[in-house]
Design an enzyme around this catalytic site. Sequence first.
Site, PDB file in Angstrom:
ATOM      1  N   ASP A  95       0.161   6.065  -4.843  1.00  0.00           N
ATOM      2  CA  ASP A  95      -0.901   5.628  -5.746  1.00  0.00           C
ATOM      3  C   ASP A  95      -1.179   6.674  -6.825  1.00  0.00           C
ATOM      4  OD1 ASP A  95      -1.120   3.390  -4.184  1.00  0.00           O
ATOM      5  OD2 ASP A  95      -3.038   3.920  -3.274  1.00  0.00           O
TER       6      ASP A  95
ATOM      7  N   HIS B 299       0.857  -1.176   0.000  1.00  0.00           N
ATOM      8  CA  HIS B 299       0.000   0.000   0.000  1.00  0.00           C
ATOM      9  C   HIS B 299       0.901   1.236   0.000  1.00  0.00           C
ATOM     10  CE1 HIS B 299      -4.174  -1.085  -0.054  1.00  0.00           C
ATOM     11  NE2 HIS B 299      -3.999  -2.021   0.866  1.00  0.00           N
TER      12      HIS B 299
END
Length: 339
Positions: free
Chosen positions: A161, A130
């Site tokens: 991201d 993540h």
Amino acid sequence: MSPLEGTVVVDFSELLPGPFLTQNLADLGARVIKVERPGGDNARHLSPGLFAMVNRGKEHRTADLKDPADRAAISELITHADVLVEGFRPGVMAKLGFDPAETLAACPRLVYVSVSGFGQSGPHAQEPGHDVTYAAHAGIVALAGAPGGPPSWGPGVPVADLCAAMYGLSSVLAALHERERTGRGRHLDVSIRDCLAHWLNARLGPFHHAGATELHEQRAMALRRPGYGTFTCADGTAIAVGAIEDHFYARLVQTLGLTDWAGPEWASYAARHGAAEELNAAVAAALATRDSGAALAELSAAGVPVAPVLSPLEAVAATPGTLDDPVAGPVIPFPVAMP
């Protein structure tokens, strides 16, 4: 006419990196068809608001790619697509019948985009991750946090991201441009970790120039910046100041009456950097005596880079062309004007 009008995108991606990439393609006029497995994108359950925001205006289809009939229908859909985006771990699409090499052999004009944590090969390719773990692997977390404190990750937005999504977007546009010349698409291997690591170049250059090889030296260079940061005014409101260049610094200390810091010995950034903590403490003390509105007006009139620290909703209100989507809520539009 929108720049990508007529471009068809088949989107298998979930959560944030791939969907934000394809949302930007949709904002540029592409037709995006989101293919979800039974049960749907995990973002539907983890963060419905996020799902609504990054899947606006897309067409949605559910398909079990392990089912031959569903797989055949999606295969037919891909033959009419310009771009395919997937965000599974390496090897998953091949197991589902959509191996990149085989798909490109059947659809040579297709731009096939694989977004993964560490790329399609290498020692970490199969590792889950993540934002914080990608940033840690990329050398970014080590530089984050407060000056003199331990590494800390909390920029408020999922930087890794979003960084990968934008590299993916630029690469898709480059590949579509290349296809105009060659008639052929290509497979794009987008590593979230590597995309964020590329941003480290903005720090590696100064570190090399200064001969800073130890982490504590590098953190000092990155985090201790004189005349730069957020400062709290007398009314408890924070403002941001960015007086790095010599001429901005001179205006800052003159406007705030910091005569002890106005001498020629502080005229260069290198000299100021060594006393960054003391200098910023002096700036903080001066601004602590001023109302934020007065400080903003005074510094702005002097030509010092200064800004209010807006909340997210205040920033939305201040952004021209903000949309009000009935499902996603307030939406900041694609930032590049193309009249």
